[in-house]
Design a protein around this motif. Structure first.
Motif, mmCIF file in Angstrom:
data_model
loop_
_atom_site.group_PDB
_atom_site.id
_atom_site.type_symbol
_atom_site.label_atom_id
_atom_site.label_comp_id
_atom_site.label_asym_id
_atom_site.label_seq_id
_atom_site.Cartn_x
_atom_site.Cartn_y
_atom_site.Cartn_z
ATOM 1 N N GLY A 1 0.824 -1.199 0.000
ATOM 2 C CA GLY A 1 0.000 0.000 0.000
ATOM 3 C C GLY A 1 0.857 1.249 0.000
ATOM 4 N N TYR B 1 -9.573 -3.351 -3.021
ATOM 5 C CA TYR B 1 -10.393 -2.168 -2.748
ATOM 6 C C TYR B 1 -11.801 -2.353 -3.302
ATOM 7 C CZ TYR B 1 -10.533 -0.834 -7.584
ATOM 8 O OH TYR B 1 -10.824 -0.845 -8.922
ATOM 9 N N GLN C 1 -15.403 -2.336 -1.354
ATOM 10 C CA GLN C 1 -16.459 -1.381 -1.680
ATOM 11 C C GLN C 1 -17.723 -2.088 -2.169
ATOM 12 O OE1 GLN C 1 -14.147 2.727 -2.274
ATOM 13 N NE2 GLN C 1 -14.580 1.739 -4.217
ATOM 14 N N LEU D 1 -16.633 0.465 5.482
ATOM 15 C CA LEU D 1 -15.503 1.256 4.993
ATOM 16 C C LEU D 1 -15.740 2.733 5.228
ATOM 17 C CD1 LEU D 1 -12.892 1.651 3.239
ATOM 18 C CD2 LEU D 1 -14.412 1.680 1.254
ATOM 19 N N TRP E 1 -6.560 6.235 0.519
ATOM 20 C CA TRP E 1 -7.434 5.287 -0.196
ATOM 21 C C TRP E 1 -7.544 5.664 -1.674
ATOM 22 C CZ3 TRP E 1 -8.973 0.617 0.817
ATOM 23 C CH2 TRP E 1 -10.133 0.077 0.262
ATOM 24 N N GLU F 1 -3.426 6.203 -3.663
ATOM 25 C CA GLU F 1 -2.724 4.979 -4.029
ATOM 26 C C GLU F 1 -3.005 4.582 -5.471
ATOM 27 O OE1 GLU F 1 -2.747 0.881 -1.715
ATOM 28 O OE2 GLU F 1 -4.249 0.920 -3.301
ATOM 29 N N LYS F 2 -4.228 4.800 -5.915
ATOM 30 C CA LYS F 2 -4.619 4.372 -7.259
ATOM 31 C C LYS F 2 -3.952 5.217 -8.343
ATOM 32 C CE LYS F 2 -7.046 1.413 -5.168
ATOM 33 N NZ LYS F 2 -6.337 0.148 -4.864
ATOM 34 N N ALA G 1 -18.660 4.558 -2.780
ATOM 35 C CA ALA G 1 -18.364 3.122 -2.801
ATOM 36 C C ALA G 1 -19.594 2.293 -3.144
ATOM 37 C CB ALA G 1 -17.800 2.689 -1.449
#
Length: 381
Positions: free
Chosen positions: A41, A238, A242, A249, A263, A266-267, A304
């Motif tokens: 992560g 993830y 979701q 979450l 959250w 990171e993408k 989400a």
């Protein structure tokens, strides 16, 4: 249904920004990762660097002003207020184009392509490539309202978007999208309610290849399957969280701006051109602009829930309207043209840009604009 179009101005109260400052000053950090990469992560040292910049240098009012230079509106769809930007081109023959973002993106993704698409002459292009843009925020995202009932999946959003365009007076229009926006756009094409003249997607979601195709895989198709297998094994957690437990979450994302930022951010490392950190490919303040759209609207759980609605069995119905697909090389899913043609049965355009990933409009805006223009140049309203 109330079909009124209401004007909207983004105006976040100072109390919300003060609350954010307090939270960023009192972070409880996790232990550092026991590895020297992103495999577990987003790394602690990187997050601390971003948070320090966020707290001491980042200016939300600058972003607010940039967004508010364009017209914003709200309109009700089945009890939910839908926020959208509506930016008309100065060119009289401009064509309407609906563009939809995804997760963890927002309208911020399109900021660098609005000018070239609406006013191409001012950006070195030609008047024939001008579009009137409609940029909605998905239900539960950004400044749109949050559904209080289930059912707001891809099919319902696609119908709502078609209603939005006709409500604005566009009886014929084009549609474009990536991520969830690409999936919504594909469903608009599949529903073919008589108003959408063509679609372009830069996330190409198709059904499984036929047995005949699987028995004769090209090297590129083998690489595509291997790439997706790595994503499923190491990067798709993830989405399952979701899809299965968006509410649980949501408590962490609603309470911790650092949690929400990590959250999301990171993408932007994992789904972009090879980079060790997101701000190697994207402007750091623009990344935080996008995070703020989620944080200030408390949209962690509500965004989400689209995974709960549509991720388990996404719509892959055939698309028969004129279509175009752009496969950016660092996208999550990179189907071959023959795979795509199983679903997009009226494929007019196929693009394979040399650079870019999942967030193409934000990462490589010039190439993204070229792909959009290349697709719709050969289509008629």
């Amino acid at each position: 249904m109330n079909d009124m179009i209401r004007d909207f101005t983004i105006d976040i109260p100072k109390t919300a920004l003060d609350d954010l400052d307090i939270r960023l000053r009192h972070v409880r950090w996790p232990d550092p990762e026991p590895v020297d990469d992103w495999s577990q992560g987003i790394p602690l040292d990187y997050v601390k660097t971003i948070v320090e910049h966020w707290r001491t240098s980042y200016d939300w009012r600058r972003c607010e002003q940039e967004l508010n230079q364009y017209p914003h509106h709200l309109t009700e769809m089945d009890g939910v207020d839908i926020h959208f930007m509506h930016i008309r081109s100065p060119e009289p023959d401009a064509r309407p184009l609906l563009m939809t973002h995804g997760w963890p993106g927002s309208i911020v993704e399109f900021m660098d392509v609005i000018g070239p698409l609406t006013d191409p002459v001012a950006h070195g292009g030609e008047a024939k490539d001008a579009y009137h843009l409609v940029l909605p925020s998905l239900p539960g995202y950004g400044f749109s309202g949050k559904p209080t009932t289930t059912g707001w999946g891809l099919e319902k959003i696609a119908k709502a978007w078609d209603t939005l365009m006709t409500r604005l007076g566009y009886d014929r229009y084009f549609a474009q999208g990536g991520d969830w926006g690409g999936m919504v756009t594909s469903v608009i094409g599949a529903q073919n309610l008589g108003h959408c003249a063509g679609v372009h997607v830069n996330l190409v979601v198709v059904g499984p290849p036929s047995d005949e195709m699987m028995a004769s895989l090209t090297p590129e198709e083998q690489a595509s399957l291997a790439h997706f297998a790595v994503y499923q094994e190491q990067g798709a957690g993830y989405a399952e969280i979701q899809r299965t437990r968006p509410q649980t979450l949501g408590y962490g994302l609603a309470d911790s701006p650092v949690g929400q930022m990590a959250w999301i951010m990171e993408k932007f490392q994992g789904w972009a051109e090879d980079a060790k950190a997101p701000d190697e490919n994207f402007d750091c303040d623009r990344l935080l602009d996008n995070v703020m759209i989620y944080w200030l609207n408390n949209a962690g759980a509500s965004s989400a829930r689209l995974y709960r609605e549509s991720f388990g069995a996404p719509n892959v119905d055939p698309v028969t309207v004129p279509s175009g697909c752009s496969i950016f090389p660092h996208e999550i899913i990179t189907p071959s043209r023959r795979w795509a043609e199983q679903r997009f049965q009226n494929l007019h355009y196929w693009g394979e840009p040399e650079q870019g990933g999942h967030f193409a409009a934000m990462e490589v805006p010039e190439l993204f604009v070229q792909e959009v223009r290349g697709c719709f140049a050969g289509m008629e309203l």
